[in-house]
Every structure is written in structure tokens, then in C-alpha cells.
Write a protein that holds these residues in place. Structure first.
Motif, PDB file in Angstrom:
ATOM      1  N   TRP A 247      19.984  26.131   3.787  1.00  0.00           N
ATOM      2  CA  TRP A 247      19.383  24.799   3.904  1.00  0.00           C
ATOM      3  C   TRP A 247      19.411  24.342   5.371  1.00  0.00           C
ATOM      4  CZ3 TRP A 247      16.508  20.994   2.222  1.00  0.00           C
ATOM      5  CH2 TRP A 247      16.694  19.718   2.716  1.00  0.00           C
ATOM      6  N   ALA A 248      20.574  24.494   6.018  1.00  0.00           N
ATOM      7  CA  ALA A 248      20.703  24.078   7.419  1.00  0.00           C
ATOM      8  C   ALA A 248      19.748  24.897   8.288  1.00  0.00           C
ATOM      9  CB  ALA A 248      22.145  24.257   7.881  1.00  0.00           C
ATOM     10  N   GLU A 249      19.653  26.191   7.989  1.00  0.00           N
ATOM     11  CA  GLU A 249      18.802  27.091   8.782  1.00  0.00           C
ATOM     12  C   GLU A 249      17.326  26.706   8.655  1.00  0.00           C
ATOM     13  OE1 GLU A 249      19.536  31.357   8.223  1.00  0.00           O
ATOM     14  OE2 GLU A 249      17.370  31.610   8.116  1.00  0.00           O
ATOM     15  N   LYS A 250      16.882  26.526   7.403  1.00  0.00           N
ATOM     16  CA  LYS A 250      15.457  26.178   7.185  1.00  0.00           C
ATOM     17  C   LYS A 250      15.144  24.819   7.803  1.00  0.00           C
ATOM     18  CE  LYS A 250      13.028  29.214   4.767  1.00  0.00           C
ATOM     19  NZ  LYS A 250      13.828  30.078   3.922  1.00  0.00           N
ATOM     20  N   SER A 251      16.085  23.862   7.678  1.00  0.00           N
ATOM     21  CA  SER A 251      15.860  22.535   8.245  1.00  0.00           C
ATOM     22  C   SER A 251      15.748  22.637   9.766  1.00  0.00           C
ATOM     23  CB  SER A 251      17.002  21.582   7.882  1.00  0.00           C
ATOM     24  OG  SER A 251      17.149  21.521   6.486  1.00  0.00           O
ATOM     25  N   PHE A 252      16.618  23.443  10.362  1.00  0.00           N
ATOM     26  CA  PHE A 252      16.605  23.625  11.816  1.00  0.00           C
ATOM     27  C   PHE A 252      15.254  24.191  12.264  1.00  0.00           C
ATOM     28  CE2 PHE A 252      17.290  26.217  15.594  1.00  0.00           C
ATOM     29  CZ  PHE A 252      17.952  25.331  16.430  1.00  0.00           C
ATOM     30  N   LEU A 253      14.786  25.218  11.567  1.00  0.00           N
ATOM     31  CA  LEU A 253      13.528  25.866  11.938  1.00  0.00           C
ATOM     32  C   LEU A 253      12.367  24.901  11.771  1.00  0.00           C
ATOM     33  CD1 LEU A 253      14.139  29.331  10.234  1.00  0.00           C
ATOM     34  CD2 LEU A 253      14.179  28.842  12.697  1.00  0.00           C
ATOM     35  N   SER A 254      12.378  24.189  10.647  1.00  0.00           N
ATOM     36  CA  SER A 254      11.263  23.294  10.382  1.00  0.00           C
ATOM     37  C   SER A 254      11.280  22.117  11.368  1.00  0.00           C
ATOM     38  CB  SER A 254      11.329  22.919   8.907  1.00  0.00           C
ATOM     39  OG  SER A 254      11.120  21.638   8.676  1.00  0.00           O
ATOM     40  N   ASP A 255      12.480  21.639  11.765  1.00  0.00           N
ATOM     41  CA  ASP A 255      12.570  20.574  12.783  1.00  0.00           C
ATOM     42  C   ASP A 255      12.042  21.052  14.139  1.00  0.00           C
ATOM     43  OD1 ASP A 255      13.643  18.971  10.899  1.00  0.00           O
ATOM     44  OD2 ASP A 255      15.706  19.063  11.633  1.00  0.00           O
ATOM     45  N   LEU A 256      12.117  22.352  14.380  1.00  0.00           N
ATOM     46  CA  LEU A 256      11.564  22.898  15.631  1.00  0.00           C
ATOM     47  C   LEU A 256      10.042  23.025  15.560  1.00  0.00           C
ATOM     48  CD1 LEU A 256      13.928  25.883  16.657  1.00  0.00           C
ATOM     49  CD2 LEU A 256      13.605  23.723  17.856  1.00  0.00           C
ATOM     50  N   GLY A 257       9.487  22.735  14.375  1.00  0.00           N
ATOM     51  CA  GLY A 257       8.040  22.842  14.192  1.00  0.00           C
ATOM     52  C   GLY A 257       7.597  24.258  13.861  1.00  0.00           C
ATOM     53  N   LEU A 258       8.560  25.099  13.468  1.00  0.00           N
ATOM     54  CA  LEU A 258       8.222  26.488  13.146  1.00  0.00           C
ATOM     55  C   LEU A 258       7.808  26.601  11.673  1.00  0.00           C
ATOM     56  CD1 LEU A 258      11.093  28.162  15.179  1.00  0.00           C
ATOM     57  CD2 LEU A 258       8.636  28.264  15.671  1.00  0.00           C
ATOM     58  N   PRO A 259       6.916  27.551  11.355  1.00  0.00           N
ATOM     59  CA  PRO A 259       6.398  27.629   9.986  1.00  0.00           C
ATOM     60  C   PRO A 259       7.376  28.309   9.027  1.00  0.00           C
ATOM     61  CG  PRO A 259       5.405  29.327  11.367  1.00  0.00           C
ATOM     62  CD  PRO A 259       6.298  28.529  12.265  1.00  0.00           C
ATOM     63  N   VAL A 260       7.745  27.595   7.966  1.00  0.00           N
ATOM     64  CA  VAL A 260       8.573  28.172   6.891  1.00  0.00           C
ATOM     65  C   VAL A 260       7.929  27.786   5.563  1.00  0.00           C
ATOM     66  CG1 VAL A 260      10.765  28.116   8.166  1.00  0.00           C
ATOM     67  CG2 VAL A 260      10.066  26.103   6.882  1.00  0.00           C
ATOM     68  N   ALA A 261       8.317  28.483   4.476  1.00  0.00           N
ATOM     69  CA  ALA A 261       7.799  28.131   3.153  1.00  0.00           C
ATOM     70  C   ALA A 261       8.349  26.749   2.776  1.00  0.00           C
ATOM     71  CB  ALA A 261       8.254  29.177   2.137  1.00  0.00           C
ATOM     72  N   ALA A 262       7.653  26.081   1.834  1.00  0.00           N
ATOM     73  CA  ALA A 262       8.158  24.785   1.356  1.00  0.00           C
ATOM     74  C   ALA A 262       9.563  24.987   0.798  1.00  0.00           C
ATOM     75  CB  ALA A 262       7.233  24.257   0.261  1.00  0.00           C
ATOM     76  N   PHE A 263      10.459  24.032   1.030  1.00  0.00           N
ATOM     77  CA  PHE A 263      11.828  24.195   0.536  1.00  0.00           C
ATOM     78  C   PHE A 263      12.420  22.849   0.155  1.00  0.00           C
ATOM     79  CE2 PHE A 263      14.349  22.739   4.242  1.00  0.00           C
ATOM     80  CZ  PHE A 263      13.364  22.708   5.224  1.00  0.00           C
ATOM     81  N   ALA A 264      13.450  22.912  -0.716  1.00  0.00           N
ATOM     82  CA  ALA A 264      14.121  21.688  -1.143  1.00  0.00           C
ATOM     83  C   ALA A 264      15.580  22.008  -1.455  1.00  0.00           C
ATOM     84  CB  ALA A 264      13.433  21.115  -2.381  1.00  0.00           C
TER      85      ALA A 264
END
Ligand code: AMP
Length: 359
Positions: free
Chosen positions: A107-124
Motif C-alpha cells: 500500500w505504501a509503495e503503490k501510494s508513493f508511486l502514484s503520488d509521484l505521478g507514475l502509472p500503476v493499476a487502480a488500487f485500494a
């Protein structure tokens, strides 16, 4: 920290094949190594200058280890937080404990990547029963429910196709904190190995196309056969992540490659703050392998271009496949690496073979 000079001892946490290959690469640069790992089959012990077999919670063993080394790195991410924080206070730890904390939690990793504006799959995030329906709503179906911590090689994940199956999937994973990720209908998978040192030098390797079977890496193809723009995008993303973390060491980024009428694009699946199976081909097909690059990066040495000299296909030898070592050992143009593990359990990574094709 000034550059670590040859003759110093590098501590390596984790005794598996990655630690073994790091110790071999460190030895080539004149370093000594000390591997720390809990009891088990630890093939890195065979090639290290010294080793400690003890639990991560064994404070006396950890203190003696910290005293014996000039710095510490790790080949393994699931190290409990407390001993790691203690180690980081007593000896330089690279990559940093902060980076590890992010990558230990999906969760922390995906949030970090998405906050950087990098493309990740939808997550919750899924932590309570109330989160289950909200996650389906947010992510859509099908989705993959994964434990936030301690998952690897497909362990700790369940595919969910119908909303009414969410509760059972969460139950199956032990009702621990999870992340729901949109299922990605990818055309193929790929990876990027990058290295950064304390002075901010960054080098990247060519992108391998990765093939997984039963969630375990089976083969890497280099070159990946993807458009140059896709590879350039992967390189940019790896550089951005390394810079955002002030990263020191080798970093692996795993990608899903999506294909539609507009062409291919990348989504980041996950990152690993260490040398990675998708970079094993570099030891045979490049002048500087990911293992040497990691040692150089954490030691504060210059990072040369990897200088890939061959196209190649790297294949993992799993379980009993390594018993058949005579055949690959006799193959021209194939570089065989066996890990010296005692027991060939089914699916276990026992070695790899890199078939080179001259360019
Ligand atoms: P992981 O442990 O998350 O890297 O997952 C291992 C493998 O499972 C990946 O390399 C994919 O082949 C597959 N996988 C993981 N997550 C997804 C997803 N959200 N959609 C489709 N396939 C996935």
C-alpha cells in the motif's frame, strides 16, 4: 560517507542466491563479506568471508555483526523493522531503511508511486470488513487481493472475480491488511534494473521482457522487442524513483506492458530495493553485472555503463531441473550459474542459464 575502500567488509543480510552473487561480486572488487541469515539453507555462506547464522531478533549476534562490518546491505526485504532500525543506527545501511519500509508494504509503495505521478493499476486499501465493498467499487472487477506485507512470487494473493467473493478472499489471506489491485490484462511483462550512488550518478540496463509461470519468473528476453519509446519510458520511471528516494544501490522495477490500438504503454507492478532475478542475465551479457553495480553503488564507487555485449535469454532452473546440469554445462554460448542449494524442492530457484547471442 567516503567511498568504501577495498579490504573493507560489506555485511549482507540474507543468505540466499542473491546474497551469494553479491558476495562473489564484492570479492572481485577486493571486499570481504559477512553474511547474516537465520538458520536454513544459506548458499551465500559458502562464498562469503564470514557468516553469522542467527535470528534477526538476536540482539547480541546483530551487535557483533554490526561491529564486524563497514556497512550493511540486504538481499532480502522481509526483515523485521525493529532489528533493521537498530542496524541502521549502528552502521551505514544501503539502500536506506526508509526505502525498505516503503517496499515492505504494497500500500505504501503503490501510494508513493502514484503520488509521484507514475502509472500503476487502480488500487485500494483493505483493513476492515467495511473496506471490502468500497475496494470493489473503487478498483472494479476482476481484482487481485494481496497481503500488504510479506508477499512474494505470488504468495499472499487471491484473484477475485465477483463482489460476493471478496469476504472469502480476505478470510483466505487471514484478514490481515491487504491491497486490492485491478487485474491487469497485460500483453507482456518487463523490468528495469537501475543503480544510483551517493553522488547522484545513475545507470540503467536495457529492458528485459520477463515471462512468469505460476507467478514465478521463468525467462528474461533481452532485448525485450518493445518499441524504443516504451523502453525509454521505463528508463525515465526508474530514474525518477531512484532520485525520489535519494537511492543508493540497485533498484528493480517490474512493469506490466499494456497494448491497445494506440500502441504499448507501461504500468508499474512493483519495485524491489535490491538486485533482482530479472537482472541475472547481466552477469553474462554485460561488462558490469547488476551485482557488481550494486556493490559499486553502495560503496560510493563510480558507476560505469553496463556495456551489454550480447543479446540473450536467461532461464531459471527450478527444482529438479538443476539435477540435469550436464546438458546446459555442455552447451556452447550458454553461461550456467548454480546456487549450490542443498535441497531441490519443486519450484525452488536452483540456478539459471543465460544463452548468449552475439550481436
Ligand atoms: P507480484 O508478486 O505482485 O509481483 O506478482 C507476481 C506476478 O503475478 C506478476 O508478475 C504477474 O504475472 C501476476 N500479477 C500480479 N498482480 C497482477 C495484477 N494486478 N494483474 C494481473 N497479473 C498480476
Amino acid at each position: 560517507m567516503a567511498a568504501l575502500a577495498p579490504g573493507a567488509t560489506i555485511g549482507i543480510i540474507g543468505g540466499g542466491q542473491l546474497g551469494r552473487m553479491l558476495a562473489l561480486a564484492a570479492a572481485r572488487l577486493g571486499f570481504k563479506t559477512h553474511v547474516y541469515a537465520p538458520a536454513g539453507d544459506n548458499p551465500a555462506f559458502d562464498v562469503a568471508t564470514a557468516h553469522t547464522e542467527a535470528a534477526y531478533e538476536d540482539e547480541r549476534a546483530l551487535a557483533a555483526f554490526a561491529d564486524a562490518v563497514g556497512m550493511v546491505t540486504y538481499e532480502f526485504e522481509n526483515i523485521p523493522a525493529h532489528p533493521l532500525a537498530w542496524l541502521a543506527q549502528h552502521t551505514p545501511l544501503k539502500p536506506s531503511a526508509d526505502v525498505l519500509a516503503f517496499t515492505q508494504d504494497r500500500w505504501a509503495e503503490k501510494s508513493f508511486l502514484s503520488d509521484l505521478g507514475l502509472p500503476v493499476a487502480a488500487f485500494a486499501n483493505v483493513e476492515t470488513p467495511a473496506d471490502l465493498a468500497a475496494a470493489v467499487e473503487r478498483v472494479g472487477l476482476p481484482l487481485v487481493l494481496k497481503t500488504r506485507r510479506f508477499g512474494y512470487d505470488g504468495k499472499g494473493q487471491v484473484m477475485v472475480r465477483r463482489a460476493e467473493d471478496m469476504a472469502a478472499a480476505w478470510e483466505q489471506l487471514g484478514r490481515v491488511p491487504c491491497i486490492a489491485e485491478g487485474f491487469v490484462d497485460f500483453a507482456c511483462e518487463a523490468a528495469m534494473i537501475a543503480a544510483r550512488n551517493a553522488t547522484g550518478e545513475i545507470v540503467t540496463y536495457d529492458m528485459p521482457r520477463t515471462v512468469h509461470e505460476d507467478h514465478v519468473l521463468r525467462r528474461c528476453h533481452v532485448p525485450a522487442g518493445l518499441p524504443a519509446g516504451v523502453e525509454a519510458a521505463g528508463t525515465r520511471m526508474a530514474r525518477q524513483i531512484a532520485e525520489a528516494f535519494d537511492y543508493e544501490g540497485v533498484l528493480a522495477v517490474e512493469f506490466f506492458v499494456l497494448r491497445d490500438d494506440d500502441g504499448e504503454r507501461l504500468l508499474i507492478n512493483e519495485i524491489a530495493p535490491r538486485v533482482h532475478n530479472s537482472g541475472h542475465w547481466t552477469e553474462a551479457a554485460c561488462a558490469v553485472s547488476q551485482f557488481e553495480m550494486h556493490i559499486r553503488a553502495i560503496a560510493g564507487w563510480p558507476l560505469p555503463e553496463p556495456a551489454r555485449h550480447s543479446d540473450c535469454v536467461m532461464e531459471n532452473l527450478l527444482g529438479a531441473e538443476a539435477d540435469d546440469w550436464q546438458k546446459p554445462a555442455a552447451e556452447d554460448g550458454a553461461v550456467l550459474h548454480l546456487y549450490g542449494k542443498r535441497e531441490a524442492r519443486p519450484g525452488r530457484k536452483m540456478g539459471h542459464l543465460t544463452r548468449l547471442k552475439r550481436r
